[in-house]
Design an enzyme around this catalytic site. Structure first.
Site, mmCIF file in Angstrom:
data_model
loop_
_atom_site.group_PDB
_atom_site.id
_atom_site.type_symbol
_atom_site.label_atom_id
_atom_site.label_comp_id
_atom_site.label_asym_id
_atom_site.label_seq_id
_atom_site.Cartn_x
_atom_site.Cartn_y
_atom_site.Cartn_z
ATOM 1 N N GLY A 155 0.793 -1.219 0.000
ATOM 2 C CA GLY A 155 0.000 0.000 0.000
ATOM 3 C C GLY A 155 0.827 1.271 0.000
ATOM 4 N N ASP A 383 -4.996 -3.834 -1.614
ATOM 5 C CA ASP A 383 -3.904 -4.794 -1.442
ATOM 6 C C ASP A 383 -4.402 -6.233 -1.438
ATOM 7 O OD1 ASP A 383 -2.143 -2.736 -1.278
ATOM 8 O OD2 ASP A 383 -1.619 -3.009 0.828
ATOM 9 N N PRO A 384 -4.121 -7.008 -2.486
ATOM 10 C CA PRO A 384 -4.471 -8.429 -2.449
ATOM 11 C C PRO A 384 -3.830 -9.177 -1.290
ATOM 12 C CG PRO A 384 -3.997 -7.745 -4.696
ATOM 13 C CD PRO A 384 -3.622 -6.587 -3.810
ATOM 14 N N HIS A 385 -2.651 -8.739 -0.822
ATOM 15 C CA HIS A 385 -2.021 -9.498 0.265
ATOM 16 C C HIS A 385 -2.639 -9.202 1.630
ATOM 17 C CE1 HIS A 385 1.402 -6.210 0.468
ATOM 18 N NE2 HIS A 385 0.382 -5.849 1.222
ATOM 19 N N TYR A 414 16.606 -0.355 -23.189
ATOM 20 C CA TYR A 414 17.181 -1.674 -23.454
ATOM 21 C C TYR A 414 16.188 -2.827 -23.449
ATOM 22 C CZ TYR A 414 17.149 -2.001 -18.330
ATOM 23 O OH TYR A 414 16.782 -2.012 -17.025
#
Length: 615
Positions: A155, A383-385, A414
């Site tokens: 978060g 927040d998925p966690h 690159y």
């Protein structure tokens, strides 16, 4: 995908251990076959150890003994000392149990070590993250075709990125007004209006600048003006906001006076009337507003701000002043609770004054109104966690209009970014290296559980219902203890207010409420210390809670220290009985010790000697 949560198939459970092990072995077998194909298919000669162009640093057979020793040590330390968050008595932090699908997906993808900064290094998991992006847009109520989301480390980075974009948006109109080739795009608008142009109009301006090829020039001019004049604007948010917001302000270079924390209502939500007064003052004086931040599940109290009223305030300001402000919602904890009302087709059900589905949760109408209003915010942290039951790191930020992220885009020299049909992650995100394993885990959790009322809605509804039932047990109206026993005569544990979601705050102290007069809420701190000391001695059988400084409830010596319970799982009546007994016993110990300490500190009264004893 609809899930009924039957049996032990969702979380680790004795009956799915064998199948979990078999699936893990299959994952490892597939990985080794892939590794062998990659190593040998292109040039078999390179596998010849006698080939003089090969520097072979492959580990020898004996090295696997060292690997085994390291793994045994690590696994043993984790198995004996890891925080027991799967325990029904673990009510301390926002750490959920992880569904088996998410754990296996995380382990599976981790072996391949994908970096979602570019499809060139992670063709599979970047595709999964695009699917998760659409999932999160639908969860919040944004259209996946115009909105955009991505995963982050948490978060803090999500909130910082949203404010970074809000700041850059706010400075574009005034920079365009000073650019000779762009000034006509903002002509007829006063400086005070340009300082707070409505977000959709700023995004239209960004699109017009891009069409003329002027966006890079105007963006650089805006950055120079910000550095020279320090005019990012005022950030307005509730006093209960997470400490990460102070970090965000510091990183963005905001002065302390640029961050204003608004008072709270008795329900611990931001006072929209006070907020409105301050917003109107700023707009009337032409002062820029960086953003207004609403909480949707504050970290300490789980409170849900009245987002509907905040959006009405913005609409009123646009009518009165022709000026507006960016609205961000910090729903890191509470965002997934919108699924409580989501139908499988993604539409949101109306409010009904009855328990939701099979969860038993009875939600407040104002909380439903706030979640219904989420699609009106410009960005949302979710927040998925946390409530998404996914492994760390799995934060996320969702934008209503994907055009906003063009203001922070930085192309790499690159590596490429795909075919251009979708917004690439690498150039448009704050963080560089981005673990593809996290995307795989969130993707799997979403598909195993389901982002609707029968999936996450039922799962999180059980957590909310548990908090509500514990609130009833510790309500001031309740005069009996668990199972009908009389309440402890020496102590009081009182729920401070009915929870909006699944966080409960408990005030502790003597039954007469004297804890409210103890400077700094000492009983709360002592009770927490007692509970944590007991848990340290018996980690698998003890109660775990955390503490909170209850903003908005001042005591003579400071703000009140309370016990904070975060119910990340649904608990039945027997488990709730155990939680209640543990809490009341801990508070009784603290109150009894305080009483004994006071008694020991009293001066001993010595009777005066009788006249005959003075001789």
């Amino acid at each position: 995908m609809r899930h009924t949560h039957s049996g032990g198939g969702l979380f680790p459970h004795p009956e799915n251990r064998e199948e979990f092990t078999n699936l893990l072995l299959q994952v490892v077998d597939d990985y080794y076959q892939w590794h062998a194909r990659c190593a040998g298919a292109a040039a078999p000669a390179l596998l010849d150890p006698t080939h003089d162009t090969v520097a072979d640093h492959t580990a020898g057979p004996g090295d696997m003994d060292a690997v085994a020793g390291l793994l045994r040590e690590l696994s043993g330390r984790l198995a004996h000392r890891a925080t027991p968050f799967p325990s029904p008595l673990y009510l301390a932090h926002m750490t959920p149990d992880i569904p088996v699908a998410a754990s296996l997906a995380h382990l599976c993808a981790m072996l391949y070590n994908p970096n979602n900064v570019t499809p060139e290094t992670a063709p599979v998991t970047t595709e999964l993250e695009h699917e998760v992006s659409a999932d999160l847009c639908r969860l919040i109520g944004y259209r996946p075709g115009t909105g955009w989301a991505h995963l982050s480390s948490g978060g803090t980075s999500a909130n910082l990125e949203a404010m970074w974009i809000a700041r850059n948006l706010r400075s574009v109109p005034q920079a365009a007004a000073t650019h000779p080739a762009a000034a006509d795009l903002v002509s007829g608008r006063s400086p005070s209006v340009l300082a707070n142009l409505p977000v959709p109009q700023v995004l239209d301006l960004v699109e017009a600048l891009s069409a003329r090829g002027l966006l890079p020039e105007v963006g650089r001019l805006a950055a120079e003006q910000r550095r020279r004049a320090n005019t990012s604007g005022t950030l307005l948010l509730a006093r209960s906001a997470h400490y990460t917001w102070d970090r965000c302000a510091d990183l963005l270079g905001l002065a302390p006076d640029d961050v204003e924390k608004v008072e709270l209502t008795p329900a611990h939500r931001v006072d929209v009337r006070a907020l409105g007064g301050r917003v109107r003052d700023l707009l009337a004086n032409g002062q820029p507003i960086l953003a207004v931040v609403a909480m949707c599940g504050s970290s300490g109290e789980g409170a849900v701000d009245d987002l509907d009223a905040i959006l009405r305030l913005r609409a009123d300001c646009e009518r009165r002043f022709g000026a507006s402000f960016y609205v961000h919602v910090d729903a890191a904890f509470g965002g997934y609770c919108r699924s409580l009302w989501l139908r499988p087709d993604g539409t949101m059900a109306p409010f009904e004054d009855r328990p939701l589905g099979g969860s038993g949760a009875r939600m407040k109408p104002e909380v439903h109104a706030a979640f219904r209003a989420l699609p009106g915010a410009d960005s949302v942290t979710v927040d998925p966690h946390k409530s998404g039951h996914s492994p760390y790191p799995g934060g996320g930020v969702v934008f209503r209009d994907r055009r906003a992220v063009s203001l922070v885009a930085r192309e790499s020299m690159y590596f490429g970014q795909g075919d251009g049909s979708r917004v690439p992650f690498g150039p448009h995100t704050l963080e560089g290296g981005r673990p593809g394993a996290a995307a795989a885990a969130v993707w799997a959790a979403h598909r195993q559980i389901g982002l609707h009322s029968e999936g996450y809605g039922r799962l999180l509804g059980g957590c909310v219902a548990t908090a509500q039932r514990l609130h009833q047990r510790f309500s001031t109206a309740r005069r009996t203890g668990p199972l009908g026993s009389s309440r402890d005569a020496d102590s009081e544990v009182t729920s401070c207010f009915a929870p909006d979601l699944n966080i409960l705050n408990l005030s502790v102290g003597p039954q007469d409420g004297a804890c409210r007069r103890v400077p700094g809420g000492a009983f709360g701190r002592r009770a927490l210390d007692s509970i944590l000391a007991e848990a340290a001695g018996a980690p698998l059988t003890s109660l775990y809670v955390s503490g909170n400084t209850l903003t908005g409830r001042p005591l003579p010596g400071g703000e009140e220290q309370v016990l904070r319970l975060c119910t990340m799982k649904g608990l039945g009546p027997m488990a709730q009985d155990v939680v209640e007994r543990h809490l009341r016993a801990a508070v009784s110990r603290v109150v009894a010790k305080a009483g004994a300490d006071r008694a020991a500190a009293r001066p001993v009264s010595v009777p005066a000697a009788r006249p005959e004893e003075r001789k």
